[in-house]
Structures are given as structure tokens and as C-alpha cells.
Design a protein around this motif. Structure first.
Motif, short mmCIF file in Angstrom:
data_model
loop_
_atom_site.label_atom_id
_atom_site.label_comp_id
_atom_site.label_asym_id
_atom_site.label_seq_id
_atom_site.Cartn_x
_atom_site.Cartn_y
_atom_site.Cartn_z
N THR A 1 1.26 -1.40 0.02
CA THR A 1 0.27 0.33 -0.14
C THR A 1 0.89 1.18 -0.30
OG1 THR A 1 -0.29 0.01 2.40
CG2 THR A 1 -1.74 -1.11 1.26
N ILE A 2 2.25 1.71 -0.20
CA ILE A 2 3.50 2.34 0.27
C ILE A 2 2.89 2.76 -1.72
CG2 ILE A 2 3.86 1.60 2.31
CD1 ILE A 2 6.38 0.48 0.61
N THR A 3 3.44 3.49 -1.76
CA THR A 3 3.71 4.70 -2.89
C THR A 3 5.35 3.85 -2.86
OG1 THR A 3 2.44 6.14 -2.23
CG2 THR A 3 3.61 6.62 -4.74
N LEU A 4 5.23 3.28 -5.09
CA LEU A 4 6.44 2.49 -5.23
C LEU A 4 6.76 3.56 -6.33
CD1 LEU A 4 5.11 -0.60 -5.18
CD2 LEU A 4 6.74 0.51 -3.89
N LEU A 5 7.76 3.82 -6.48
CA LEU A 5 8.32 4.97 -7.57
C LEU A 5 9.60 4.51 -8.43
CD1 LEU A 5 8.52 8.31 -5.82
CD2 LEU A 5 6.57 8.09 -6.95
N SER A 6 9.72 4.95 -9.98
CA SER A 6 10.39 4.36 -10.45
C SER A 6 11.74 5.35 -11.09
CB SER A 6 10.03 3.31 -11.83
OG SER A 6 10.77 3.65 -12.68
N ASP A 7 12.71 4.60 -10.58
CA ASP A 7 14.03 5.90 -11.27
C ASP A 7 15.03 5.17 -12.11
OD1 ASP A 7 15.60 7.47 -10.73
OD2 ASP A 7 16.61 7.43 -9.19
N PRO A 8 14.89 4.92 -13.39
CA PRO A 8 15.45 3.51 -14.40
C PRO A 8 16.75 3.98 -14.53
CG PRO A 8 13.26 4.80 -15.58
CD PRO A 8 13.89 5.27 -13.77
N ASP A 9 16.99 5.64 -14.54
CA ASP A 9 18.54 6.15 -15.17
C ASP A 9 18.98 6.27 -13.53
OD1 ASP A 9 17.31 8.39 -14.18
OD2 ASP A 9 17.33 9.65 -16.36
N ARG A 10 18.57 6.26 -12.65
CA ARG A 10 19.25 6.16 -11.47
C ARG A 10 19.44 7.53 -10.61
NH1 ARG A 10 20.32 1.83 -14.02
NH2 ARG A 10 19.74 -0.21 -12.92
N SER A 11 19.05 9.00 -11.91
CA SER A 11 19.54 9.91 -11.22
C SER A 11 19.17 10.38 -9.55
CB SER A 11 19.07 11.20 -12.15
OG SER A 11 17.41 10.46 -12.64
N VAL A 12 17.87 10.06 -9.15
CA VAL A 12 17.53 10.35 -8.11
C VAL A 12 17.63 9.47 -7.26
CG1 VAL A 12 15.65 10.44 -6.61
CG2 VAL A 12 15.07 11.26 -8.79
N LEU A 13 17.79 8.39 -6.76
CA LEU A 13 18.74 7.59 -6.60
C LEU A 13 20.53 8.13 -6.60
CD1 LEU A 13 18.15 4.36 -8.57
CD2 LEU A 13 18.62 4.28 -5.69
N THR A 14 21.03 8.71 -7.55
CA THR A 14 22.86 8.58 -7.25
C THR A 14 22.50 11.24 -6.58
OG1 THR A 14 23.10 8.18 -9.77
CG2 THR A 14 24.92 10.34 -9.09
N ALA A 15 21.63 11.08 -6.65
CA ALA A 15 21.06 12.51 -5.85
C ALA A 15 21.43 12.48 -4.65
CB ALA A 15 20.13 13.81 -6.31
N TYR A 16 20.91 11.13 -4.31
CA TYR A 16 20.78 11.01 -2.32
C TYR A 16 21.76 10.26 -2.22
CZ TYR A 16 16.05 13.14 -1.21
OH TYR A 16 14.70 13.56 -1.76
N GLY A 17 22.58 9.59 -2.92
CA GLY A 17 24.56 8.89 -2.46
C GLY A 17 23.77 7.89 -2.02
N ALA A 18 22.83 7.07 -2.60
CA ALA A 18 22.09 5.69 -2.48
C ALA A 18 22.15 5.19 -3.86
CB ALA A 18 20.49 5.80 -2.99
N TYR A 19 22.93 5.68 -4.62
CA TYR A 19 23.48 3.97 -5.74
C TYR A 19 25.12 4.30 -5.83
CZ TYR A 19 24.30 2.23 -10.13
OH TYR A 19 24.55 1.31 -11.37
N GLY A 20 26.39 3.57 -6.04
CA GLY A 20 27.25 3.59 -6.27
C GLY A 20 28.21 2.48 -5.89
#
Length: 154
Positions: free
Chosen positions: A88-107
Motif C-alpha cells: 500500500t506504499i507508493t512505489l516509484l521508478s528511477d530507471p536512469d538512477r538520477s534520484v538514487l545518485t542525487a541521494y548518494g544511494a547508488y554507487g
């Protein structure tokens, strides 16, 4: 790789949800938002974490929190994830990983003793002022939501 800290402004974003809608962080201006990043829908750890957030959603919402789960998965896979596990939570798609990268959650991260590049399981609490009230990297899939609730005093 950039790491965010408490007090930093939360990077803004607008992403597609599992239902195809655009959801922006600014949609929740003035509210507290839990933004969590996970590697892949329908994997055991990510399923456990998403189910934990779903099970806690009423209590979180009662205290004014919105929960947004973000992964690189396409919206279609997220829709299957929601349906399969009754999320029931909101699920969001970040296929280019731009938001993940902005938050430091990709690397770079350690996986079974090897250094790999991928999603770093992370959770942030964005305060009503748009600044980070909490920033946690390399969180555990199991038990993390209970710890977060304790940390938030819920």
C-alpha cells in the motif's frame, strides 16, 4: 559519491509510480516524507522491507508521514510487486538512477566481499521544511522499519 547529511536540503524529484502517475517530492511540501531506496522489486530482502513499510503505514500516516519507495525498476514491475505482495506504499521508478545518485544511494558497495556498483539500501526522512531530518545508508532490509519507528518515537 555524494553522501547527504541531516540538515541538507532534500534533492527534489518527479518520478513515475507503479500506476503510471507522476509523483514529486514537492507534492508533499509541508509534510514529513520517508524516502527509501531499495535495489530490486520482488527480491527477498526488498519484499520484506516493502511489506514492513506497508504493515507500518497506518501508524506512520497517523503521525503525518508519507512513505515513498524508490528503485530502478520499471513501473510495470513495480505494479506486479504491489499486486503480488499487497503493498500500500507508493512505489516509484528511477530507471536512469538520477534520484538514487542525487541521494548518494547508488554507487560502490560491498556485496559478499566484492566491491560492486549498485543501489545502496538507504532511508531518508524529509522534514516539513524540505531538509533531511534523518539520513541512513546501508540499512538492513529486515528490522529497519522497526528501528526507524523507534528513532522517530512512534
Amino acid at each position: 559519491m555524494t553522501r547527504l547529511n541531516v540538515g541538507d536540503p532534500a534533492p527534489t524529484f518527479s518520478l513515475t509510480s507503479d500506476s503510471g502517475e507522476q509523483v514529486s517530492l514537492s507534492d508533499f511540501a509541508g509534510r514529513s516524507v520517508i524516502v527509501y531506496f531499495y535495489p530490486a522489486a520482488m527480491t527477498p530482502g526488498c519484499t520484506k522491507q516493502a511489506c514492513d513499510f506497508t504493515d507500518s503505514l497506518d501508524a506512520l500516516q497517523a503521525q503525518g508521514y508519507v512513505v515513498l519507495g524508490i528503485s530502478p525498476d520499471k513501473p510495470e514491475k513495480l505494479a506486479k510487486f504491489r499486486e503480488r505482495d499487497g503493498l500500500t506504499i507508493t512505489l516509484l521508478s528511477d530507471p536512469d538512477r538520477s534520484v538514487l545518485t542525487a541521494y548518494g544511494a547508488y554507487g560502490e558497495k560491498s556485496l559478499y566481499g566484492k566491491i560492486v556498483t549498485g543501489v545502496i539500501r538507504s532511508t531518508f526522512v524529509v522534514g516539513p521544511d524540505g531538509k533531511l531530518a534523518s539520513a541512513a545508508y546501508n540499512v538492513k532490509a529486515t528490522g529497519h522499519v522497526a528501528k526507524l519507528r523507534r528513532d522517530l518515537g512512534l
